[in-house]
Design an enzyme around this catalytic site. Structure first.
Site: not given
Ligand SMILES: CC(C)(COP(=O)(O)OP(=O)(O)OC[C@H]1O[C@@H](n2cnc3c(N)ncnc32)[C@H](O)[C@@H]1OP(=O)(O)O)[C@@H](O)C(=O)NCCC(=O)NCCS
Length: 355
Positions: A137, A277, A307
């Protein structure tokens, strides 16, 4: 076509380039910009129909409401060419006058040939050198900094920098933790040499490969070539440890921004806009809190595009220039993080202004 033809070198030194002191400084002006996003909009509600997810979950965790997905006839290079052509038209520069094309992407048409050469051919920029930059990214900010180095040395005068991504073809659309996060788009700028002070005021680039497992396509490369097992496992799809990436992002955005400003000899009050970003609205909000700034100093469009990786910053830049929210003489802080793991921040004054 501009061909760089270095004169004979003097006993192994780069005699044609007057590094630093004796040569009058050469600056780089952003004279053109362009963006392209596919017309097909996929909303969170659309995704609710095929995935165990909800608009509420996606909006609360990420700020994303919809994303653009490329059509079957589109590829990374066709999107790059659309954004690049717009930027060249705005700069009133024929593609044949380019000295260099830089394309930042992690989702090329093919591993080989380089997508930058496909873009060069499609633009009609015959024999112009073309280089693909793969830093996830952060790719566009890395590429922009590279462009400014060629301008500053006097090697090249007219450079097209494209950030483009077609990640929808590399996602498992059954994996709700990944497919809701990304969209397809392209953005581009033209940087041209000038003697008027402007351009790259300061930057920082960084990489910590020891954390590279956090954003990875495990198979399909030399470490694990494509096979029936890979296909069955789905290990050729993009995978991410969202929590670790979130922690990494909130750790690097503030310090990288501060270091780029320090390098520029500027304070945050000298910056008109911060273009971060667009990976997660919560990461942008955390950066605003850390910098002690209101969110309205940050350009945000993640709600409409999700993203778009290497395209996110040039897309946000071009769109806001077109709406005249960003003015051509504004000073910008671009800051990004991504696969690698990498980070990049740059302070850029696009065109000469009232200093
Ligand atoms: C990806 C992201 C949004 C996930 O949010 P989070 O709060 O960390 O959520 P988690 O991955 O811990 O998941 C929490 C729960 O939501 C669930 N979940 C994941 N995706 C889901 C979706 N699309 N819809 C509903 N539930 C979802 C998971 O299964 C998990 O369930 P569980 O607790 O029963 O296991 C977050 O971690 C994030 O934005 N990270 C940075 C990503 C980023 O910047 N990427 C770009 C890099 S350039």
């Amino acid at each position: 076509m501009a061909v760089y033809d270095p004169p004979a070198q003097d006993s192994g030194t780069f005699a044609h380039i007057q590094w630093g002191t004796t040569m009058a400084p050469i600056y780089g002006k952003i004279t053109g910009w362009g963006a392209y996003a596919p017309g097909h909009i996929v909303t969170n509600h659309d995704l609710e129909r095929t995935l165990d997810t909800s608009d509420e979950w996606i909006v609360q965790r990420t700020g994303i409401r919809e994303r653009r997905i490329a059509g079957a006839q589109e590829t990374t290079s066709t999107m790059a060419v659309k954004a690049g052509s717009s930027a060249l038209a705005k700069a009133n520069l024929p593609a044949t006058d380019l000295d260099l094309i830089l394309v930042a992407t992690s989702s090329p048409d093919h591993f080989t040939p380089p997508v930058s050469s496909q873009v060069q051919a499609a633009l009609g920029a015959s024999n112009v050198p073309a280089l693909t930059i793969v830093t996830g990214c952060t790719g566009f900010v890395y590429a922009l900094v590279v462009a400014y180095q060629f301008i500053a040395t006097g090697a090249y005068s007219n450079i097209l920098v494209v950030g483009v991504e077609l990640l929808s073809r590399f996602l498992n659309w059954q994996d709700r933790s990944m497919c809701v996060l990304f969209g397809d788009a392209a953005g581009a700028v033209v940087v041209q040499a000038t003697d008027q002070p402007c351009g790259l005021k300061g930057f920082v680039l960084g990489s910590d490969g020891s954390q590279s497992q956090h954003i990875i396509m495990p198979a399909g490369g030399s470490a694990r070539p494509f096979s029936a097992d890979v296909l069955a496992e789905g290990s050729h799809y993009l995978q991410m440890n969202g929590r670790e990436v979130f922690k990494f992002a909130t750790r690097v955005v503030g310090p990288a921004s501060g270091q780029a400003l320090q390098h520029a000899g500027m304070g945050i009050e000298d910056v008109d806009w911060i273009i971060p970003h667009q990976a997660n609205l919560r990461i942008i909000q955390a950066a605003a809190r850390e910098m002690g700034l209101p969110l309205d100093r940050f350009v945000v469009n993640i709600d409409r595009y999700a993203n778009t990786s290497a395209a996110s910053i040039p897309l946000a830049l071009a769109e806001n220039l077109d709406y005249r929210r960003i003015k051509p003489a504004d000073t910008l802080l671009l800051v990004s993080f991504g696969a690698g793991m990498t980070w990049a921040a740059a302070v850029v004054q696009m065109q000469p202004g009232a200093e």
